[in-house]
Design an enzyme around this catalytic site. Sequence first.
Site, PDB file in Angstrom:
ATOM      1  N   ASP A  64       0.863  -1.185   0.000  1.00  0.00           N
ATOM      2  CA  ASP A  64       0.000   0.000   0.000  1.00  0.00           C
ATOM      3  C   ASP A  64       0.898   1.233   0.000  1.00  0.00           C
ATOM      4  O   ASP A  64       2.077   1.146   0.338  1.00  0.00           O
ATOM      5  CB  ASP A  64      -0.937   0.022   1.211  1.00  0.00           C
ATOM      6  CG  ASP A  64      -0.187   0.031   2.543  1.00  0.00           C
ATOM      7  OD1 ASP A  64       0.847  -0.667   2.642  1.00  0.00           O
ATOM      8  OD2 ASP A  64      -0.610   0.734   3.486  1.00  0.00           O
ATOM      9  N   GLU A 124      -0.192  -0.995   5.763  1.00  0.00           N
ATOM     10  CA  GLU A 124       0.874  -0.515   6.640  1.00  0.00           C
ATOM     11  C   GLU A 124       0.776   0.972   6.919  1.00  0.00           C
ATOM     12  O   GLU A 124       0.967   1.416   8.041  1.00  0.00           O
ATOM     13  CB  GLU A 124       2.246  -0.838   6.013  1.00  0.00           C
ATOM     14  CG  GLU A 124       3.411  -0.717   6.980  1.00  0.00           C
ATOM     15  CD  GLU A 124       3.992   0.679   7.101  1.00  0.00           C
ATOM     16  OE1 GLU A 124       4.761   0.915   8.044  1.00  0.00           O
ATOM     17  OE2 GLU A 124       3.677   1.569   6.272  1.00  0.00           O
TER      18      GLU A 124
HETATM   19  N1  BES Z   1       8.576   2.943   5.426  1.00  0.00           N
HETATM   20  C1  BES Z   1       7.997   3.644   6.525  1.00  0.00           C
HETATM   21  C2  BES Z   1       8.746   3.436   7.819  1.00  0.00           C
HETATM   22  C3  BES Z   1       9.967   4.288   7.900  1.00  0.00           C
HETATM   23  C4  BES Z   1       9.823   5.657   8.055  1.00  0.00           C
HETATM   24  C5  BES Z   1      11.206   3.724   7.831  1.00  0.00           C
HETATM   25  C6  BES Z   1      10.939   6.454   8.115  1.00  0.00           C
HETATM   26  C7  BES Z   1      12.307   4.520   7.871  1.00  0.00           C
HETATM   27  C8  BES Z   1      12.175   5.886   8.020  1.00  0.00           C
HETATM   28  C9  BES Z   1       6.579   3.186   6.720  1.00  0.00           C
HETATM   29  O1  BES Z   1       5.909   2.996   5.503  1.00  0.00           O
HETATM   30  C10 BES Z   1       5.816   4.255   7.477  1.00  0.00           C
HETATM   31  O2  BES Z   1       5.759   5.362   7.042  1.00  0.00           O
HETATM   32  N2  BES Z   1       5.259   3.909   8.611  1.00  0.00           N
HETATM   33  C11 BES Z   1       4.401   4.779   9.358  1.00  0.00           C
HETATM   34  C12 BES Z   1       3.840   3.917  10.451  1.00  0.00           C
HETATM   35  C13 BES Z   1       2.641   4.474  11.151  1.00  0.00           C
HETATM   36  C14 BES Z   1       1.465   4.714  10.227  1.00  0.00           C
HETATM   37  C15 BES Z   1       2.227   3.527  12.252  1.00  0.00           C
HETATM   38  C16 BES Z   1       5.186   5.959   9.932  1.00  0.00           C
HETATM   39  O3  BES Z   1       6.339   5.805  10.366  1.00  0.00           O
HETATM   40  O4  BES Z   1       4.647   7.069   9.922  1.00  0.00           O
HETATM   41 ZN    ZN Z   2       7.038   1.938   4.197  1.00  0.00          ZN
END
Ligand code: BES
Ligand code: ZN
Length: 477
Positions: A91, A161
């Site tokens: 997603d 996610e």
């Molecule tokens: N790929 C990201 C996680 C990430 C963010 C890894 C920054 C490395 C650096 C993931 O898709 C994401 O954005 N996750 C959300 C999670 C939340 C909705 C619980 C986030 O970090 O905002």
């Molecule tokens: Zn991600």
Amino acid sequence: MAAPPQFLEYINLNKEAFIDRLRDAVAHRSVSTDKQKVLKMREWLQQKLTEQDVIVSFPEPPNTDEPPYILLGKIGTDATKKTVLVYSHYDVMPVDGWNGPGEGTPEDRAFNLYRKDGKMYGRGSSDDKGPVTGWINVLEAHKQKNPPLPVNIRFIFEGNEEIGSPGLDDFIAAEVKKGENGFFHSVDCVCITDNYWLTTRRPVLTYGVRGIAYFTMDITGATDDLHSGLYGRMIHEPMTDMVKLLSKLVEPSGEITIPGVEAQVPPPTDDERKEYELMDYSVTDLRKDTGGREVELTENHADLLMGRMRFPSLSIHGIKGTFDTDDGLKTIIPANISARFSLRLVDPLTPDNIKPIVIDFLNSEFKKLNSKNKMVVHYQGGGFPWVGDRNHYNYKAAEAATKTIYGASLKPDYTREGGSIPVSLTFSNLLGKNVLLLPMGQSDDGAHTKLEKLDEDNYINGTKVFGEYLYELARMQ
Ligand code: BES
Ligand code: ZN
């Protein structure tokens, strides 16, 4: 080098076909909230993986209110080989205000991979369809060239996610309960491919993520907006209350001013500080990511890195219910507004322990305002922080693979991530296996922004690293 030479050759020769594959993946407009498109993307993945002999299934969600939109894939059942569990998500974030190059509307451009100067622009190119398709490329190279895969692989690809993975933890818990019959039964270690390098030059391996707790705060006054000339200084204004309350959460220095939050986090030891000092990073790297603007809190790179990896943070994301066009002067008193803010959490802060602290604090501060408006804080969800064991063979394998592809002089730095991937802790706790974050993209990819991209080099080399990693894993004792 651990992989047979024909693996790397195949990747080199098929670059264009792999980029076409990523283009097809990006063309699926699988924004997390658009379930139809998410399901279409899942079907596409099912087909692509089945072509590579992966046995694909869509599990029945344990909680039917919240289907977790999971794809499970299984390839290899050789009990003499290790089994690695691979997690990525298919997603993507919405594309409002997409600013990337190409033709057509912003939406059309966002989902039409556009190549320019070795970069591929498109929503999800880096986060996280590049890694997802990278794994398919690895499988194809093996099927076509016929070296057997050195390990068994279990895939879990998720379509929820970016909105906090509702239902995913429940699914994993239910599966683990099945014991020998559960999907994760034979897994030896976990590889999450959903993060990025810290810079644009040096790869990293990541052994931690921050948690997150997400809140909204609603303030309601009159039943409708009112003219400020007529009613200004006659009523309690929701926006005045709102900015007062928001100002109590965080200082411009980044310090969180909700009592009992910062105080819980132990200060870094001298050794820890030294580690951050040794990382290949400088304020110039940050400035690249901020578009050349000097907006940093400090020029000290260890403090910058600890701000991102070692300390909690609080960001105010926006206020809804105010004007969002700039035609003319808006002189109303908005009646109904809602702010969003979130905290990034490090141990011992968790969504559970932070929630009452935040809500009670805002309620008590609101009381002090003596306002007759209504104020409600809602917790919207979150995830736990996680720090893993970077001395495990899982990391040794990833380090060897990364060095093979990028050269020994670009030894990966070991980082913790400021972003959140809540499933990291779930895997670690429920499976009891080592978890590694192995990135494909780099710091300036702009995940979630209006100009996301993935470099062709990162895509191709990242695919090679994934493959090498499997061979290195197989060799580990
Ligand atoms: N790929 C990201 C996680 C990430 C963010 C890894 C920054 C490395 C650096 C993931 O898709 C994401 O954005 N996750 C959300 C999670 C939340 C909705 C619980 C986030 O970090 O905002
Ligand atoms: Zn991600």
